[in-house]
Design a protein around this motif. Structure first.
Motif, short mmCIF file in Angstrom:
data_model
loop_
_atom_site.label_atom_id
_atom_site.label_comp_id
_atom_site.label_asym_id
_atom_site.label_seq_id
_atom_site.Cartn_x
_atom_site.Cartn_y
_atom_site.Cartn_z
N ILE C 216 0.96 -1.06 -0.11
CA ILE C 216 0.04 -0.08 0.19
C ILE C 216 0.76 1.34 0.03
N ALA C 217 2.03 1.44 0.91
CA ALA C 217 2.60 2.52 0.97
C ALA C 217 3.54 2.96 -0.15
N TRP C 218 3.99 1.60 -0.73
CA TRP C 218 4.84 2.05 -2.17
C TRP C 218 4.05 1.58 -3.31
N TRP C 219 3.53 0.51 -3.45
CA TRP C 219 3.26 -0.03 -4.93
C TRP C 219 1.88 0.77 -5.37
N ILE C 220 0.88 1.01 -4.56
CA ILE C 220 -0.40 1.69 -4.90
C ILE C 220 -0.05 3.07 -4.98
N ASN C 221 0.69 3.77 -4.00
CA ASN C 221 1.17 5.11 -4.15
C ASN C 221 1.78 5.40 -5.31
N MET C 222 2.69 4.40 -5.77
CA MET C 222 3.65 4.91 -6.78
C MET C 222 2.67 4.75 -8.44
N VAL C 223 1.69 3.87 -8.24
CA VAL C 223 0.70 3.81 -9.34
C VAL C 223 0.05 5.21 -9.70
N VAL C 224 -0.39 5.76 -8.42
CA VAL C 224 -0.95 7.01 -8.43
C VAL C 224 0.05 8.02 -9.04
N PHE C 225 1.03 8.13 -8.26
CA PHE C 225 1.86 9.11 -8.44
C PHE C 225 2.46 9.20 -10.06
N VAL C 226 2.41 7.85 -10.75
CA VAL C 226 2.98 7.82 -11.88
C VAL C 226 1.97 8.08 -12.82
N LEU C 227 0.80 7.83 -12.71
CA LEU C 227 -0.36 8.21 -13.30
C LEU C 227 -0.71 9.69 -13.41
N TYR C 228 -0.42 10.36 -12.21
CA TYR C 228 -0.79 11.73 -11.95
C TYR C 228 0.47 12.68 -12.61
N THR C 229 1.63 12.09 -12.60
CA THR C 229 2.59 12.65 -13.36
C THR C 229 2.31 12.65 -14.90
N CYS C 230 1.99 11.54 -15.41
CA CYS C 230 1.69 11.55 -16.90
C CYS C 230 0.67 12.47 -17.34
N VAL C 231 -0.53 12.25 -16.37
CA VAL C 231 -1.59 13.37 -16.70
C VAL C 231 -1.28 14.62 -16.65
N PHE C 232 -0.41 15.04 -15.82
CA PHE C 232 -0.21 16.66 -15.90
C PHE C 232 0.81 16.89 -16.88
N ILE C 233 1.67 15.81 -17.20
CA ILE C 233 2.88 16.25 -18.28
C ILE C 233 1.79 16.44 -19.80
N VAL C 234 0.68 15.66 -20.06
CA VAL C 234 -0.07 15.71 -21.17
C VAL C 234 -0.98 17.01 -20.93
N LEU C 235 -1.48 17.30 -19.89
CA LEU C 235 -2.34 18.20 -19.65
C LEU C 235 -1.31 19.80 -20.02
N LEU C 236 -0.43 19.68 -19.45
CA LEU C 236 0.27 20.93 -19.46
C LEU C 236 0.74 21.20 -21.12
N ARG C 237 1.15 20.21 -21.59
CA ARG C 237 1.28 20.24 -23.26
C ARG C 237 0.09 20.73 -23.87
N LYS C 238 -1.13 20.35 -23.62
CA LYS C 238 -2.10 20.98 -24.28
C LYS C 238 -2.40 22.56 -23.93
N MET C 239 -2.15 22.73 -22.58
CA MET C 239 -2.13 24.19 -22.29
C MET C 239 -1.33 25.14 -22.98
N ILE C 240 -0.02 24.58 -23.08
CA ILE C 240 0.70 25.28 -24.10
C ILE C 240 0.42 25.43 -25.44
N GLU C 241 -0.30 24.34 -25.92
CA GLU C 241 -0.60 24.38 -27.24
C GLU C 241 -1.92 25.40 -27.42
N ARG C 242 -2.71 25.59 -26.20
CA ARG C 242 -3.91 26.48 -26.44
C ARG C 242 -3.44 27.85 -25.99
N GLU C 243 -2.19 28.11 -25.47
CA GLU C 243 -1.87 29.32 -24.57
C GLU C 243 -2.10 30.40 -25.79
N ASP C 244 -2.58 31.74 -25.25
CA ASP C 244 -2.76 32.65 -26.28
C ASP C 244 -2.15 33.85 -25.76
#
Lengths: 98, 197, 269, 235
Positions: C216-244
């Motif tokens: 729980i303290a490592w494996w499940i947390n790591m899954v959440v962390f990796v998912l979260y990181t991937c998601v915000f990397i993608v979302l930041l990319r979208k944000m930069i593309e949309r930036e006006d």
């Protein structure tokens, strides 16, 4: 209009509460003289009842009943997924333990 | 949206299909329940590895307190569902009453949980006592953190309902969805900690 | 926006790097991507400190682990010491995302300071303790064991900075009216913040699901962390593309097809 | 327009901090002949026993003024805001970097002071504190490297008729970044130029920091003076 809704909600709540109380009966039949004994039947039925309750909460309280089919199917799939994970880890764990 | 609904005749009999609250909250609900399923699976597997210890420790839990907790949370779920219906019907006074009732039942749950913890600690069952109580205290307290967050969410709901200037039905429904999640997670935790043999 | 000159890929890249209107944003984004990749490679494959070894080991086992991994630790963490500064543009980009929202600047600055601070207890202290332990294999084994605990606990057990940081981002995303991020990302931030609560028992248990290498303290947390990181990397990319570079709501990304269609409509007119 | 009062005062703290740093550097007995990583535990313990007073007073001085560079980094971050950029990303990055080196330095500083606090303890423990101190002190470079590279990048991107800094400042910062880089690898060798008492990890690194303070001080001073002159004309 509102009263019929509220009546329905109340019935749902009554069903959920009586399912909760069913646990008392399960609990009493499972144990003898206050000592707890391992029982696959109790475990499986406890999990299944809990999941049925979860589905009722999804359908009625969370209004998935009125939601687009996608959400209906998704929440149902989730209940199945949780069931598979819980029962799966219980049975796999039991078979490892021997 | 309403224009669209009016243009179709059969809509009058069947209410239009809609997602209650923000769809974003549903992603949270699904993801969070998946996470808890992970915790539960770890618990069930560890349980099967050392069944006697878990059964002996479980004997120290009082099923009646668990049932009381569950009914309190189910009541709060009922009232928040009524709150959503009332606010949808424009009956904001009743919606507010129901929101406050939800908070009340949430507090009842929280207090009874804390009393149960005190009782267990008095019995000598602490977080570090054994594996069962590790899981017991972990699951109950992570759930209680969700309840505490739920109070913030209910605060937002009340804030929305209070002033005619706000009253976003979507936010009320989003908050209710969160609160029901807290409820159904407890239903699972209750079954797994108190009833499973 | 002027177009890059026709030419080889390299010359276009150089042109973009010097003249692209979003060069600063893209620079920070790429630094972030490279940093996380390096982080994964260094922590998982070079130093072998992730997935973490067991806190339940006795002293001779710990010393043997350092004997086996010592060289990787020294090399890997040297590279960490060289590149840890990459955190700065990364945190700057995350702070910028909050600056672009319709919320107070306080959010951006709070996040920036919290996450800049986080790198020291959350990463560099571990690197220092690990390096010191691997530096002298002939040191008193008890001291090596202490350094081992220090390293892993400082790494896993630095919780508040990440938790409060995620909560700051969560509130900013939920309040934002500029549609910089979807609301579900805000809720995902809550999941990420809660992983920092879940990891707290690592300070208490030496074995089991809640230890620093636990299910729980490592494996499940790591899954959440990796998912979260991937998601915000993608979302930041979208944000930069949309930036006006405005202050109002971020425009939606016009799909290529939509752009072509509007062109053809113009042509018909 | 932003208020600029007091910037000159903050700027003139720089030479004061530099003088204090040099004095503390000379006062610490382990710097002029930097301590070798090959010293035995007994030798290290003897060092802390024999030179206790100088270690304490020099490190207390460093503890007081270790953060002295932050106002200057902030002045640089503010200058970056004047550059022809479209986003504040680079100045945010510089702000994010500012706290790192002093924090790491203060950690090292505490280990040195701890070492001198009870020099009669077991030699292995003193050696451990000494290792932690020296390693932390030597590897505090990552944020400094990032600062130099970010400044260089900011200056290259500053395309306007009157750039805030001249291009040579950017080249100079790249050079300093290169000079600081080898220190990150100090743990790989206990003798030779990479060791923490070696040519690259100790002398090149610390001289580079010193030169950076002087040169950037001069460049920053000129820029602030020009800016004030412009503001006077504008007013």
């Amino acid at each position: 209009m509102t009263t019929t809704f509220n009546k329905r909600l109340l019935i749902v709540w009554l069903i959920l509460t009586s399912m909760t109380l069913a646990y008392v009966w399960i609990d009493h039949t499972a144990d003898q003289n206050g000592t707890l004994r391992a029982s696959t039947v109790v475990t499986v039925s406890a999990i299944v009842i809990a999941l049925i309750k979860v589905r009722i909460i999804f359908r009625e309280f969370m209004e998935v009943r009125h939601a687009p089919p996608l959400l209906c199917r998704l929440t149902d799939a989730w209940v199945v997924l949780i069931a598979v994970c819980l029962l799966g880890s219980y049975f796999v764990g039991s078979s490892i333990a021997g | 949206m309403t224009n669209l609904a009016d243009s179709r005749p059969q809509v009058k009999e069947k209410p239009a299909k809609f997602v209650p609250g923000q769809p974003d909250m549903w992603m949270f609900v699904l993801f969070e329940s998946l996470l808890f399923t992970g915790y539960f699976s770890v618990y069930l597997v560890s349980r099967t590895q050392n069944e006697q210890l878990y059964l002996q420790s479980q004997a120290d839990l009082d099923l009646r307190i668990g049932i009381f907790n569950t009914i309190a949370l189910l009541l709060s779920s009922l009232t928040i569902a009524r709150c959503v219906k009332a606010s949808r019907a424009g009956n904001y006074r009743s919606a507010l009453t129901n929101a406050f009732l939800t908070i009340f039942f949430g507090v009842v749950f929280l207090v009874s949980k804390i009393l149960e913890w005190v009782k267990e600690i008095r019995l000598g069952n602490t977080f570090t006592s054994n594996e069962f109580f590790q899981h017991y205290f972990f699951l109950t307290s992570i759930h209680c953190i969700h309840v505490l967050i739920g109070f913030v969410v209910l605060g937002v709901v009340v804030y929305q309902l209070k002033s005619p200037a706000r009253r976003s039905q979507q936010l009320v429904e989003t908050g209710a969805t969160y609160w029901h999640t807290v409820d159904f997670l407890w239903v699972l935790i209750f079954a797994l900690l108190y009833v499973v043999r | 926006m002027p177009d890059p000159p026709a030419g080889s890929r390299v010359s276009r890249l150089v042109w973009n790097f010097r003249h692209h209107p979003k060069r600063e944003l893209w620079f920070a984004w790429w630094v972030m991507v490279i940093f996380y990749n390096l982080y994964g490679v260094l922590f998982f494959f070079v130093t072998h400190v992730q997935p973490p070894p067991s806190p339940a080991w006795d002293t001779p086992t710990v010393v043997r682990w350092f004997d086996d991994n010592g060289h990787g630790i020294l090399v890997g963490f040297s590279v960490v010491f060289l590149v840890a500064g990459m955190c700065a543009p990364m945190n700057a980009l995350l702070a910028y995302s909050m600056r672009r929202m319709s919320v107070s600047r306080v959010f951006a600055y709070s996040y920036l300071i919290i996450y800049s601070l986080a790198a020291v207890p959350g990463m560099l202290v571990m690197a220092i303790a690990m390096t010191v332990a691997a530096l002298r294999p002939d040191r008193d084994p008890q001291l090596i064991h202490w350094l081992y605990d220090f390293a892993f606990l400082s790494f896993s057990g630095t919780m508040g900075v990440f938790m409060i940081g995620s909560l700051v981002w969560l509130v900013a995303v939920l309040l934002d009216k500029n549609r910089v991020f979807p609301k579900w990302f805000g809720y995902l931030s809550l999941c990420n913040a809660l992983t920092e609560v879940v990891v707290a028992p690592a300070w208490i248990f030496q074995r089991g699901a809640f230890a620093w290498n636990g299910a729980i303290a490592w494996w499940i947390n790591m899954v959440v962390f990796v998912l979260y990181t991937c998601v915000f990397i993608v979302l930041l990319r979208k944000m930069i593309e949309r930036e006006d570079f405005g202050t109002g709501p971020l425009p939606d990304l016009l799909g290529k097809r939509a752009a072509v269609q509007s062109d053809s409509v113009e042509a018909v007119r | 327009m932003r208020q600029r009062d007091g910037e000159l005062i903050l700027f003139w703290t720089l030479p004061v901090v530099a003088i204090i740093w040099v004095s503390a550097f000379l006062l610490f007995p382990g710097f002029l002949h930097p301590m070798s990583p090959t010293m035995s535990a007994e030798e290290v313990a003897a060092f802390y026993r024999d030179d206790t007073a100088r270690i304490r007073y020099s490190m207390i001085l460093f503890n007081w003024f270790g953060v002295g560079l932050i106002p200057v980094v902030m002045l640089l971050a503010m200058q970056i805001r004047r550059m022809a950029h479209r986003t504040p990303i680079v100045s945010y990055s510089l702000i994010a970097c500012a706290g790192g080196p002093p924090t790491l330095f203060l950690v090292a500083n505490m280990f040195w002071l701890l070492g001198a606090f009870r020099p009669e303890r077991a030699p292995e423990l003193t050696q451990l504190l000494n290792d932690l101190a020296w390693l932390t002190f030597t590897i505090l470079v990552p944020y400094l490297i990032a600062q130099c590279l970010l400044l260089a990048l900011a200056i290259y991107w500053d395309r306007q008729d009157q750039p805030v800094f001249k291009p040579w400042v950017a080249h100079f910062n790249l050079l300093i970044a290169a000079a600081l880089a080898p220190a990150a690898f100090t743990a790989l060798a206990s003798t030779g130029p990479l060791a923490w008492d070696g040519l690259l990890s100790f002398w090149v690194k610390n001289v580079a920091i010193f030169v950076w303070i002087i040169v950037m001080g001069i460049a920053l001073g000129q820029t602030i003076r020009q800016q004030r002159a412009q503001n006077l004309v504008a007013a």
